[in-house]
Design an enzyme around this catalytic site. Structure first.
Site, mmCIF file in Angstrom:
data_model
loop_
_atom_site.group_PDB
_atom_site.id
_atom_site.type_symbol
_atom_site.label_atom_id
_atom_site.label_comp_id
_atom_site.label_asym_id
_atom_site.label_seq_id
_atom_site.Cartn_x
_atom_site.Cartn_y
_atom_site.Cartn_z
ATOM 1 N N ASP A 138 0.794 -1.222 0.000
ATOM 2 C CA ASP A 138 0.000 0.000 0.000
ATOM 3 C C ASP A 138 0.833 1.282 0.000
ATOM 4 O O ASP A 138 0.279 2.357 -0.137
ATOM 5 C CB ASP A 138 -0.937 0.013 1.202
ATOM 6 C CG ASP A 138 -0.195 -0.089 2.534
ATOM 7 O OD1 ASP A 138 0.864 -0.732 2.556
ATOM 8 O OD2 ASP A 138 -0.675 0.461 3.524
ATOM 9 N N GLU A 139 2.114 1.179 0.137
ATOM 10 C CA GLU A 139 2.931 2.381 0.264
ATOM 11 C C GLU A 139 4.067 2.442 -0.750
ATOM 12 O O GLU A 139 5.155 2.879 -0.435
ATOM 13 C CB GLU A 139 3.490 2.481 1.682
ATOM 14 C CG GLU A 139 2.408 2.648 2.722
ATOM 15 C CD GLU A 139 2.979 2.766 4.119
ATOM 16 O OE1 GLU A 139 3.979 2.090 4.426
ATOM 17 O OE2 GLU A 139 2.422 3.541 4.903
#
Length: 155
Positions: A138-139
């Site tokens: 997600d990052e």
């Protein structure tokens, strides 16, 4: 959740967290192993991940052996706590890239190595004790971390 990638703690300290969680009737320990600074879980498939050259700035050379990991998973289970290990990939993967000399997470060979590492992780504890594995994903903010979405295109 404890981010061992950024802030390595000795096993006895991790067990202390589990004891506190048990007293508070918490039952899921999210254990984050990968970060720019280091790949904090021993790999016997890819020992390059534990070389000092793969680490960056913080806690160089500090990681959990597979035996320590399994010990913590069993310790947690005795207290009614499930350990959910996390490999935060493709983002926060500088240590991974340093270990293998990859410039980006799109380089040839990255996927093969990551799949082998996930397989190795899943082999360390039975599904009854470790039913979940979290793959961050997600990052991925830096250009070298981005991978194309399924089916191609820009990531």
């Amino acid at each position: 959740m404890h981010d061992s990638g950024r802030n390595f703690l000795e096993v006895e300290h991790v067990k202390g967290i589990l004891d506190a969680m048990s007293r508070c009737k918490m039952n899921l320990f999210h254990w984050h192993f990968t970060e720019y600074y280091g790949w904090r879980l021993e790999s016997k498939v890819y020992p390059e991940l534990q070389k000092d050259s793969a680490f960056y700035i913080r806690y160089i050379g500090k990681y959990y052996t597979q035996d320590e990991f399994m010990e913590v998973v069993a310790y947690a289970a005795e207290r009614g706590i499930t350990v959910m290990p996390e490999f935060d990939i493709p983002g926060h993967a500088l240590a991974f890239r340093r270990a293998f000399g990859f410039k980006t997470m799109r380089d040839e060979g990255v996927r093969e190595k990551l799949c082998a590492l996930v397989d190795e992780l899943c082999s360390l504890a039975p599904a009854e004790l470790m039913p979940f594995v979290h793959l961050g994903s997600d990052e991925a903010r830096l250009p070298e971390e981005k991978v194309p979405p399924k089916g191609g295109g820009e990531g």
